[in-house]
Enzyme design. Structure first.
Site, PDB file in Angstrom:
ATOM      1  N   THR A 133       0.739  -0.939   0.381  1.00  0.00           N
ATOM      2  CA  THR A 133      -0.288  -0.241   0.506  1.00  0.00           C
ATOM      3  C   THR A 133       0.935   1.067  -0.295  1.00  0.00           C
ATOM      4  O   THR A 133       1.869   1.203  -0.135  1.00  0.00           O
ATOM      5  CB  THR A 133      -0.980  -0.239   1.523  1.00  0.00           C
ATOM      6  OG1 THR A 133      -1.288   1.059   1.301  1.00  0.00           O
ATOM      7  CG2 THR A 133      -0.311  -0.554   2.627  1.00  0.00           C
ATOM      8  N   ASP A 134       0.332   2.230  -0.219  1.00  0.00           N
ATOM      9  CA  ASP A 134       1.078   3.693  -0.432  1.00  0.00           C
ATOM     10  C   ASP A 134       1.002   4.200   0.906  1.00  0.00           C
ATOM     11  O   ASP A 134       1.922   5.277   1.125  1.00  0.00           O
ATOM     12  CB  ASP A 134       0.636   4.474  -1.320  1.00  0.00           C
ATOM     13  CG  ASP A 134      -1.171   5.298  -1.192  1.00  0.00           C
ATOM     14  OD1 ASP A 134      -1.796   4.054   0.413  1.00  0.00           O
ATOM     15  OD2 ASP A 134      -1.481   5.883  -1.743  1.00  0.00           O
ATOM     16  N   GLU A 135      -0.152   3.868   2.342  1.00  0.00           N
ATOM     17  CA  GLU A 135       0.329   3.941   3.337  1.00  0.00           C
ATOM     18  C   GLU A 135       1.859   3.905   4.236  1.00  0.00           C
ATOM     19  O   GLU A 135       1.714   4.170   5.390  1.00  0.00           O
ATOM     20  CB  GLU A 135      -0.914   3.425   3.562  1.00  0.00           C
ATOM     21  CG  GLU A 135      -2.623   3.848   2.991  1.00  0.00           C
ATOM     22  CD  GLU A 135      -3.622   3.246   4.103  1.00  0.00           C
ATOM     23  OE1 GLU A 135      -3.477   3.290   5.164  1.00  0.00           O
ATOM     24  OE2 GLU A 135      -4.653   2.580   3.245  1.00  0.00           O
ATOM     25  N   TYR A 159      -1.700  -0.504  11.214  1.00  0.00           N
ATOM     26  CA  TYR A 159      -1.865  -1.820   9.277  1.00  0.00           C
ATOM     27  C   TYR A 159      -1.334  -1.127   8.439  1.00  0.00           C
ATOM     28  O   TYR A 159      -0.115  -1.839   7.743  1.00  0.00           O
ATOM     29  CB  TYR A 159      -3.455  -1.055   8.949  1.00  0.00           C
ATOM     30  CG  TYR A 159      -3.334  -0.977   7.543  1.00  0.00           C
ATOM     31  CD1 TYR A 159      -3.286  -2.350   7.064  1.00  0.00           C
ATOM     32  CD2 TYR A 159      -2.984  -0.400   6.622  1.00  0.00           C
ATOM     33  CE1 TYR A 159      -3.695  -3.034   5.873  1.00  0.00           C
ATOM     34  CE2 TYR A 159      -3.352  -0.597   5.261  1.00  0.00           C
ATOM     35  CZ  TYR A 159      -3.608  -1.787   5.035  1.00  0.00           C
ATOM     36  OH  TYR A 159      -3.088  -2.245   3.297  1.00  0.00           O
ATOM     37  N   LYS A 163       1.977  -3.353   7.632  1.00  0.00           N
ATOM     38  CA  LYS A 163       2.326  -3.840   6.093  1.00  0.00           C
ATOM     39  C   LYS A 163       3.901  -2.999   5.244  1.00  0.00           C
ATOM     40  O   LYS A 163       4.530  -3.664   5.015  1.00  0.00           O
ATOM     41  CB  LYS A 163       1.432  -3.064   4.829  1.00  0.00           C
ATOM     42  CG  LYS A 163       0.537  -3.096   4.602  1.00  0.00           C
ATOM     43  CD  LYS A 163      -0.107  -4.778   4.696  1.00  0.00           C
ATOM     44  CE  LYS A 163      -0.217  -5.074   2.798  1.00  0.00           C
ATOM     45  NZ  LYS A 163      -0.488  -5.820   1.992  1.00  0.00           N
TER      46      LYS A 163
HETATM   47  P1  NAD Z   1      -9.459  -7.313   2.111  1.00  0.00           P
HETATM   48  O1  NAD Z   1      -9.817  -7.334   3.455  1.00  0.00           O
HETATM   49  O2  NAD Z   1     -10.620  -7.123   1.232  1.00  0.00           O
HETATM   50  O3  NAD Z   1      -9.042  -9.175   1.789  1.00  0.00           O
HETATM   51  C1  NAD Z   1      -8.002  -9.986   2.498  1.00  0.00           C
HETATM   52  C2  NAD Z   1      -8.005 -11.404   1.925  1.00  0.00           C
HETATM   53  O4  NAD Z   1      -6.896 -12.242   2.341  1.00  0.00           O
HETATM   54  C3  NAD Z   1      -9.146 -11.755   2.382  1.00  0.00           C
HETATM   55  O5  NAD Z   1     -10.257 -12.451   2.379  1.00  0.00           O
HETATM   56  C4  NAD Z   1      -9.011 -12.921   4.036  1.00  0.00           C
HETATM   57  O6  NAD Z   1      -9.426 -14.014   3.977  1.00  0.00           O
HETATM   58  C5  NAD Z   1      -7.428 -13.177   3.760  1.00  0.00           C
HETATM   59  N1  NAD Z   1      -6.400 -12.882   5.037  1.00  0.00           N
HETATM   60  C6  NAD Z   1      -6.313 -12.190   6.029  1.00  0.00           C
HETATM   61  N2  NAD Z   1      -6.083 -12.675   6.720  1.00  0.00           N
HETATM   62  C7  NAD Z   1      -5.018 -14.430   6.216  1.00  0.00           C
HETATM   63  C8  NAD Z   1      -4.329 -15.418   6.379  1.00  0.00           C
HETATM   64  N3  NAD Z   1      -3.608 -15.461   7.151  1.00  0.00           N
HETATM   65  N4  NAD Z   1      -4.170 -16.608   5.814  1.00  0.00           N
HETATM   66  C9  NAD Z   1      -4.572 -16.242   4.231  1.00  0.00           C
HETATM   67  N5  NAD Z   1      -5.607 -15.502   3.947  1.00  0.00           N
HETATM   68  C10 NAD Z   1      -5.950 -14.252   4.837  1.00  0.00           C
HETATM   69  O7  NAD Z   1      -7.732  -7.233   1.354  1.00  0.00           O
HETATM   70  P2  NAD Z   1      -7.939  -6.253  -0.306  1.00  0.00           P
HETATM   71  O8  NAD Z   1      -8.617  -4.606   0.084  1.00  0.00           O
HETATM   72  O9  NAD Z   1      -8.663  -6.662  -1.002  1.00  0.00           O
HETATM   73  O10 NAD Z   1      -6.424  -5.945  -0.132  1.00  0.00           O
HETATM   74  C11 NAD Z   1      -5.621  -6.953  -0.370  1.00  0.00           C
HETATM   75  C12 NAD Z   1      -4.132  -6.430  -0.471  1.00  0.00           C
HETATM   76  O11 NAD Z   1      -3.961  -5.303  -0.913  1.00  0.00           O
HETATM   77  C13 NAD Z   1      -4.158  -6.385   0.924  1.00  0.00           C
HETATM   78  O12 NAD Z   1      -2.723  -6.597   0.856  1.00  0.00           O
HETATM   79  C14 NAD Z   1      -3.385  -5.089   0.928  1.00  0.00           C
HETATM   80  O13 NAD Z   1      -2.210  -4.199   1.197  1.00  0.00           O
HETATM   81  C15 NAD Z   1      -3.529  -4.320  -0.415  1.00  0.00           C
HETATM   82  N6  NAD Z   1      -3.754  -2.672  -0.567  1.00  0.00           N
HETATM   83  C16 NAD Z   1      -5.233  -2.261  -0.768  1.00  0.00           C
HETATM   84  C17 NAD Z   1      -5.748  -1.764  -1.098  1.00  0.00           C
HETATM   85  C18 NAD Z   1      -7.463  -0.739  -0.959  1.00  0.00           C
HETATM   86  O14 NAD Z   1      -7.038   0.139  -1.261  1.00  0.00           O
HETATM   87  N7  NAD Z   1      -8.594  -1.883  -0.583  1.00  0.00           N
HETATM   88  C19 NAD Z   1      -4.724  -0.988  -1.596  1.00  0.00           C
HETATM   89  C20 NAD Z   1      -3.173  -0.809  -1.305  1.00  0.00           C
HETATM   90  C21 NAD Z   1      -2.724  -2.379  -1.760  1.00  0.00           C
HETATM   91  P1  TYD Z   2     -10.512   3.760   4.007  1.00  0.00           P
HETATM   92  O1  TYD Z   2     -12.052   3.218   2.596  1.00  0.00           O
HETATM   93  O2  TYD Z   2     -11.179   3.247   4.994  1.00  0.00           O
HETATM   94  O3  TYD Z   2      -9.562   3.446   3.242  1.00  0.00           O
HETATM   95  P2  TYD Z   2      -7.710   4.399   3.772  1.00  0.00           P
HETATM   96  O4  TYD Z   2      -8.165   4.367   5.484  1.00  0.00           O
HETATM   97  O5  TYD Z   2      -7.162   2.674   3.837  1.00  0.00           O
HETATM   98  O6  TYD Z   2      -7.175   5.288   3.558  1.00  0.00           O
HETATM   99  O7  TYD Z   2     -11.004   5.188   4.360  1.00  0.00           O
HETATM  100  C1  TYD Z   2     -10.885   6.301   2.921  1.00  0.00           C
HETATM  101  C2  TYD Z   2     -10.845   8.106   3.342  1.00  0.00           C
HETATM  102  O8  TYD Z   2     -12.316   7.715   4.168  1.00  0.00           O
HETATM  103  C3  TYD Z   2     -10.011   7.925   5.021  1.00  0.00           C
HETATM  104  O9  TYD Z   2      -9.322   8.925   4.596  1.00  0.00           O
HETATM  105  C4  TYD Z   2     -11.593   7.442   6.212  1.00  0.00           C
HETATM  106  C5  TYD Z   2     -12.108   8.186   5.613  1.00  0.00           C
HETATM  107  N1  TYD Z   2     -13.711   7.599   6.440  1.00  0.00           N
HETATM  108  C6  TYD Z   2     -14.500   8.236   6.625  1.00  0.00           C
HETATM  109  O10 TYD Z   2     -14.635   8.998   6.347  1.00  0.00           O
HETATM  110  N2  TYD Z   2     -16.057   7.607   6.691  1.00  0.00           N
HETATM  111  C7  TYD Z   2     -16.357   6.173   6.512  1.00  0.00           C
HETATM  112  O11 TYD Z   2     -16.505   5.505   7.621  1.00  0.00           O
HETATM  113  C8  TYD Z   2     -14.494   5.312   6.619  1.00  0.00           C
HETATM  114  C9  TYD Z   2     -14.479   3.923   7.052  1.00  0.00           C
HETATM  115  C10 TYD Z   2     -13.763   6.055   5.709  1.00  0.00           C
END
Ligand code: NAD
Ligand code: TYD
Length: 352
Positions: A133-135, A159, A163
């Site tokens: 992630t960019d975070e 989180y 990561k």
């Molecule tokens: P998500 O929470 O929707 O899905 C995570 C999946 O991992 C789930 O299916 C869960 O059951 C599985 N999981 C959790 N713990 C596990 C374990 N110990 N063993 C096997 N499986 C396990 O997450 P996502 O949004 O699909 O994110 C996927 C990846 O991308 C993550 O690594 C996240 O950090 C990264 N990422 C997400 C975003 C975003 O905006 N969602 C952006 C950048 C990077």
């Molecule tokens: P989120 O989707 O949780 O992603 P991340 O925290 O990883 O960026 O949140 C996106 C942005 O929206 C973040 O600045 C937090 C804000 N947010 C709200 O304002 N209200 C909400 O109920 C949620 C879940 C997030």
């Protein structure tokens, strides 16, 4: 040929596997623990497809991972599995440490043993791609340039810290053991199968349910948004042509303040599914207590990926967000299924 995808029942992993099998005739082994965020239904369209095998299990279960690797001999592993929600990491960081750090470490150990024993040609061709992630880069001021791969890591939430730790482990396994790794650091994704605890699907879900639309703090926090299928195309490109040991920032060049994202969602819903009383969904917006340690701004400079590997996103925010709203309107059964039970407990705790 086979690839192993972890976290494939989650939001991005499921989109990745579905897109992969739509374009490649290569077997996919899915490994997912099925936490609250994992949903077999996301992969339901692959039922009966001989190219896909789903295994329920933990990336930290090294015996299981070793068995899967020995049996299926994948040429690549894509690690999506993680605990991914910042707010949950604030309430309970332990699971984040366990999966994102310890889990990634155990996975790397199992992969290292497997990779070491491969014949030389297979060893050269093997890839471990870690999805991050960019975070990990922390928070930007309004005038800072967007995150580059060379920015230092300054994670602020449990989180992002977990990561960041996993990224460092992946890097170390390349430098110390020569494991052929690649890492991607992507901005906020949105699109189909996004669990409605995250901002965009939560707002769509609450709007349609007639519930308040919670905006943390002043709503002026900025995120860069990328349509999930563009993230998946970037990962495929990095897997294909990325330089070993390198990291690639992935982003959509779409910086938006949260309040503007929510206004856009309300306006699209006003057109696509107007409220029964004819008023705007914007009336449901409610400002609530801010998230502790809330990062103010993320912005990603994805020019390296574009310059070196020729990747560009296909969707703009405007096209992607319309598709996303349409998907949620057309898939209310999926939403109802994932928002039963444990989801309600979470919403009760977080928005009490
Ligand atoms: P998500 O929470 O929707 O899905 C995570 C999946 O991992 C789930 O299916 C869960 O059951 C599985 N999981 C959790 N713990 C596990 C374990 N110990 N063993 C096997 N499986 C396990 O997450 P996502 O949004 O699909 O994110 C996927 C990846 O991308 C993550 O690594 C996240 O950090 C990264 N990422 C997400 C975003 C975003 O905006 N969602 C952006 C950048 C990077
Ligand atoms: P989120 O989707 O949780 O992603 P991340 O925290 O990883 O960026 O949140 C996106 C942005 O929206 C973040 O600045 C937090 C804000 N947010 C709200 O304002 N209200 C909400 O109920 C949620 C879940 C997030």
């Amino acid at each position: 040929m086979t690839i192993l995808v972890t976290g494939s029942a989650g939001f991005i992993g499921a989109n990745f596997v579905l897109d992969w099998l739509a374009a490649h005739d290569e077997k996919v082994i899915s490994l997912d623990k099925l936490t609250y965020a994992g949903n077999r239904q996301n992969l339901a369209s692959l039922e009966g497809d001989a190219r896909h095998l789903f295994v329920q299990g933990d990336i930290g279960d090294d015996a299981l991972v070793a068995k899967l690797l020995a049996e299926h001999q994948p040429r690549a592993i894509l690690n999506f599995a993680a605990e991914s929600h910042v707010d949950r990491s604030i309430h309970g960081p332990e699971d984040f440490i366990q999966t994102n750090i310890v889990g990634t470490f155990r996975l790397l150990e199992a992969v290292r043993a497997y990779w070491n024993a491969l014949p030389e040609a297979d060893k050269q061709a093997f890839r471990f791609l870690h999805v991050s992630t960019d975070e990990v880069y922390g928070s930007l001021s309004p005038t800072d340039p967007a995150f580059k791969e060379s920015n230092k890591y300054e994670p602020n939430s449990p989180y992002s810290a977990s990561k960041a730790a996993s990224d460092h482990l992946v890097r170390a396994y390349h430098h110390t053991y020569g494991l052929p790794v690649l890492t991607t650091n992507c901005s906020n994704n949105y699109g189909p199968y996004h669990f409605p605890e995250k901002l965009i699907p939560l707002i769509i879900h609450n709007a349609l349910a007639g519930k308040p639309l919670p905006i943390y703090g002043d709503g002026q926090q900025i995120r860069d948004w990328l349509y999930v299928k563009d993230h998946c195309s970037a990962i495929r490109r990095v897997l294909e042509a990325g330089q070993l040991g390198e990291t690639y920032n992935v982003g959509g060049w779409n910086e938006k303040a949260n309040i503007d994202v929510v206004h856009t969602l309300c306006d699209i819903l006003d057109q696509e599914q107007p409220r029964a009383d004819g008023r705007s969904y914007r009336e449901q917006i409610t400002f609530v207590k801010d998230r502790p340690g809330h990062d103010r701004r993320y912005a990603i400079d994805a020019s390296r990926l574009e310059r070196e590997l020729g990747w560009k996103p296909a969707e703009t925010f405007e096209t992607g967000i319309r598709k996303t709203v349409r998907w949620y309107l057309d898939n209310q059964a999926w939403v109802n299924n994932v928002t039963s039970g444990a989801y309600r407990e979470w919403v009760g705790k977080q928005y009490a």
